[in-house]
Design a protein around this motif. Structure first.
Motif, PDB file in Angstrom:
ATOM      1  N   MET A 160       1.361  -1.031  -0.219  1.00  0.00           N
ATOM      2  CA  MET A 160       0.005   0.313   0.000  1.00  0.00           C
ATOM      3  C   MET A 160       1.003   1.571  -0.342  1.00  0.00           C
ATOM      4  N   ALA A 161       2.105   1.321  -0.653  1.00  0.00           N
ATOM      5  CA  ALA A 161       2.747   2.396  -0.416  1.00  0.00           C
ATOM      6  C   ALA A 161       2.738   3.429  -0.864  1.00  0.00           C
ATOM      7  N   ARG A 162       3.070   4.489  -0.572  1.00  0.00           N
ATOM      8  CA  ARG A 162       2.225   5.784  -1.585  1.00  0.00           C
ATOM      9  C   ARG A 162       3.999   6.132  -2.482  1.00  0.00           C
ATOM     10  N   THR A 163       3.621   6.321  -3.590  1.00  0.00           N
ATOM     11  CA  THR A 163       4.821   6.344  -4.194  1.00  0.00           C
ATOM     12  C   THR A 163       4.949   7.307  -5.399  1.00  0.00           C
ATOM     13  N   VAL A 164       6.198   8.799  -5.245  1.00  0.00           N
ATOM     14  CA  VAL A 164       5.551   9.364  -5.793  1.00  0.00           C
ATOM     15  C   VAL A 164       7.600   9.876  -6.886  1.00  0.00           C
ATOM     16  N   TYR A 165       7.159   9.700  -7.721  1.00  0.00           N
ATOM     17  CA  TYR A 165       8.181  10.257  -8.819  1.00  0.00           C
ATOM     18  C   TYR A 165       8.449  12.101  -9.288  1.00  0.00           C
ATOM     19  N   LEU A 166       9.517  12.381  -9.276  1.00  0.00           N
ATOM     20  CA  LEU A 166       9.556  13.851  -9.678  1.00  0.00           C
ATOM     21  C   LEU A 166      10.710  14.175 -10.622  1.00  0.00           C
ATOM     22  N   PRO A 167      10.198  13.739 -11.673  1.00  0.00           N
ATOM     23  CA  PRO A 167      11.562  13.829 -12.638  1.00  0.00           C
ATOM     24  C   PRO A 167      11.050  15.654 -13.142  1.00  0.00           C
ATOM     25  N   LEU A 168      12.530  16.209 -13.465  1.00  0.00           N
ATOM     26  CA  LEU A 168      13.068  17.680 -14.619  1.00  0.00           C
ATOM     27  C   LEU A 168      13.611  16.897 -15.407  1.00  0.00           C
ATOM     28  N   TYR A 169      12.807  17.096 -16.632  1.00  0.00           N
ATOM     29  CA  TYR A 169      13.764  16.788 -18.420  1.00  0.00           C
ATOM     30  C   TYR A 169      14.601  17.930 -18.899  1.00  0.00           C
ATOM     31  N   ASP A 170      14.950  17.684 -19.847  1.00  0.00           N
ATOM     32  CA  ASP A 170      15.691  18.552 -20.291  1.00  0.00           C
ATOM     33  C   ASP A 170      16.215  19.715 -19.633  1.00  0.00           C
ATOM     34  N   MET A 171      17.295  19.242 -19.256  1.00  0.00           N
ATOM     35  CA  MET A 171      18.179  19.881 -18.099  1.00  0.00           C
ATOM     36  C   MET A 171      19.287  20.103 -19.326  1.00  0.00           C
ATOM     37  N   ASN A 172      19.415  19.769 -20.317  1.00  0.00           N
ATOM     38  CA  ASN A 172      20.018  20.714 -21.285  1.00  0.00           C
ATOM     39  C   ASN A 172      19.925  21.641 -21.918  1.00  0.00           C
ATOM     40  N   ARG A 173      18.705  21.860 -21.327  1.00  0.00           N
ATOM     41  CA  ARG A 173      17.828  23.430 -22.497  1.00  0.00           C
ATOM     42  C   ARG A 173      17.191  24.375 -21.360  1.00  0.00           C
ATOM     43  N   ASN A 174      17.004  23.765 -19.788  1.00  0.00           N
ATOM     44  CA  ASN A 174      15.988  24.765 -19.021  1.00  0.00           C
ATOM     45  C   ASN A 174      17.071  25.932 -18.163  1.00  0.00           C
ATOM     46  N   ASN A 175      16.197  26.591 -17.738  1.00  0.00           N
ATOM     47  CA  ASN A 175      17.162  27.527 -17.844  1.00  0.00           C
ATOM     48  C   ASN A 175      17.087  27.988 -16.052  1.00  0.00           C
ATOM     49  N   ALA A 176      17.761  29.378 -15.707  1.00  0.00           N
ATOM     50  CA  ALA A 176      17.104  29.219 -14.208  1.00  0.00           C
ATOM     51  C   ALA A 176      15.933  29.756 -13.557  1.00  0.00           C
ATOM     52  N   ALA A 177      14.916  29.943 -14.695  1.00  0.00           N
ATOM     53  CA  ALA A 177      13.879  29.690 -13.565  1.00  0.00           C
ATOM     54  C   ALA A 177      13.002  28.465 -12.889  1.00  0.00           C
ATOM     55  N   THR A 178      13.117  27.308 -14.535  1.00  0.00           N
ATOM     56  CA  THR A 178      12.765  26.314 -14.926  1.00  0.00           C
ATOM     57  C   THR A 178      13.276  25.112 -13.941  1.00  0.00           C
ATOM     58  N   ARG A 179      14.821  25.604 -13.271  1.00  0.00           N
ATOM     59  CA  ARG A 179      15.771  25.004 -11.993  1.00  0.00           C
ATOM     60  C   ARG A 179      15.531  25.630 -10.917  1.00  0.00           C
ATOM     61  N   ASP A 180      15.514  26.381 -10.655  1.00  0.00           N
ATOM     62  CA  ASP A 180      14.103  27.029  -9.558  1.00  0.00           C
ATOM     63  C   ASP A 180      13.337  26.473  -8.918  1.00  0.00           C
ATOM     64  N   ALA A 181      11.658  26.183  -9.997  1.00  0.00           N
ATOM     65  CA  ALA A 181      10.394  26.322  -9.986  1.00  0.00           C
ATOM     66  C   ALA A 181      10.517  25.086  -9.020  1.00  0.00           C
ATOM     67  N   PHE A 182      11.570  24.006  -9.803  1.00  0.00           N
ATOM     68  CA  PHE A 182      11.980  22.370 -10.082  1.00  0.00           C
ATOM     69  C   PHE A 182      12.181  22.285  -8.460  1.00  0.00           C
ATOM     70  N   ILE A 183      12.890  23.185  -7.679  1.00  0.00           N
ATOM     71  CA  ILE A 183      14.386  23.094  -6.162  1.00  0.00           C
ATOM     72  C   ILE A 183      12.406  22.830  -5.233  1.00  0.00           C
ATOM     73  N   LYS A 184      11.747  24.603  -5.569  1.00  0.00           N
ATOM     74  CA  LYS A 184      10.908  24.353  -4.501  1.00  0.00           C
ATOM     75  C   LYS A 184       9.953  23.552  -5.044  1.00  0.00           C
ATOM     76  N   LYS A 185       9.638  22.794  -5.896  1.00  0.00           N
ATOM     77  CA  LYS A 185       8.695  21.191  -5.814  1.00  0.00           C
ATOM     78  C   LYS A 185       8.955  21.030  -4.831  1.00  0.00           C
ATOM     79  N   VAL A 186      10.124  20.056  -4.922  1.00  0.00           N
ATOM     80  CA  VAL A 186      10.736  19.147  -4.659  1.00  0.00           C
ATOM     81  C   VAL A 186      10.912  19.794  -3.217  1.00  0.00           C
ATOM     82  N   SER A 187      11.201  20.820  -3.030  1.00  0.00           N
ATOM     83  CA  SER A 187      11.084  21.279  -0.998  1.00  0.00           C
ATOM     84  C   SER A 187       9.264  21.075  -1.361  1.00  0.00           C
ATOM     85  N   ALA A 188       8.790  21.260  -1.785  1.00  0.00           N
ATOM     86  CA  ALA A 188       7.353  21.301  -1.469  1.00  0.00           C
ATOM     87  C   ALA A 188       6.722  20.135  -0.893  1.00  0.00           C
ATOM     88  N   THR A 189       7.071  19.401  -2.292  1.00  0.00           N
ATOM     89  CA  THR A 189       6.674  17.742  -2.062  1.00  0.00           C
ATOM     90  C   THR A 189       6.926  16.789  -0.401  1.00  0.00           C
TER      91      THR A 189
END
Length: 193
Positions: A160-189
């Motif tokens: 019955m384990a809960r599973t969460v998968y947090l991917p950030l795709y396309d690191m080769n083309r992501n900008n600082a805003a996308t990376r910062d938003a992902f960090i915030k999403k990870v921390s919040a999750t």
């Protein structure tokens, strides 16, 4: 809850290191007890030796080389994986962790030739993964890290384990805003994990 965080990246200044820190910060904010397993910093040897393979089904012998890691997995209530995706898979050190630590008698039992999952102490599973390529590229090859996490690893933990998968795709083309938003999403999750 006792959470084992398994981190697999060799560079302490990488974006993956920043996601790792966001995981730790979020879990601390939630009040969890965190066992931070940095595979590279700990010098984990991912190579399954000839002797280990020969003794793979002898539970008393096969655990000895990785006993401390087995103990950490068995003491955990939750597991969080933090890793990059390299060549459409886990980094070798993380794959080796599963090969050497998720052993018979640890994550499964073999009875009459059938596998029975036994890692029922793990009641939550999460993975934070960064991909160099786009989601489309990952999907073209079946997105192996996602499938292994959500199917194979998930199959040996509590049913019955809960599973969460947090991917950030396309690191080769992501900008600082996308990376910062992902960090915030990870921390919040992780702060509600």
């Amino acid at each position: 809850m006792r959470v084992l965080v398994v981190f697999a990246h060799p560079v302490e200044t990488s974006f993956n290191a920043a996601t790792h820190q966001a995981v730790l910060d979020g879990l601390a904010k939630a009040g969890h007890i965190v066992d931070d397993c940095d595979l590279y910093a700990e010098g984990f040897n991912p190579v399954l030796s000839r002797e280990e393979r020969l003794n793979y089904h002898d539970e008393a012998i096969c655990r000895k080389p990785v006993e401390s890691y087995v103990d950490r997995v068995l003491a955990a209530d939750a597991l969080v994986l933090v890793h990059p995706v390299w060549n459409f898979g886990y980094p070798a050190i993380l794959k080796g962790f599963f090969d050497r630590v998720f052993l018979p008698g640890v994550s499964f039992e073999l009875k009459d030739g059938k596998v029975k999952p036994t890692l029922h102490n793990i009641r939550k599973l999460a993975a934070v993964a960064t991909y160099g390529g786009s989601r489309w590229r990952a999907m073209l090859v079946g997105d192996p890290p996602r499938k292994v996490t959500k199917r194979a690893v998930r199959a040996v933990i509590h049913p019955m384990a809960r599973t969460v998968y947090l991917p950030l795709y396309d690191m080769n083309r992501n900008n600082a805003a996308t990376r910062d938003a992902f960090i915030k999403k990870v921390s919040a999750t992780m702060s509600v994990f």
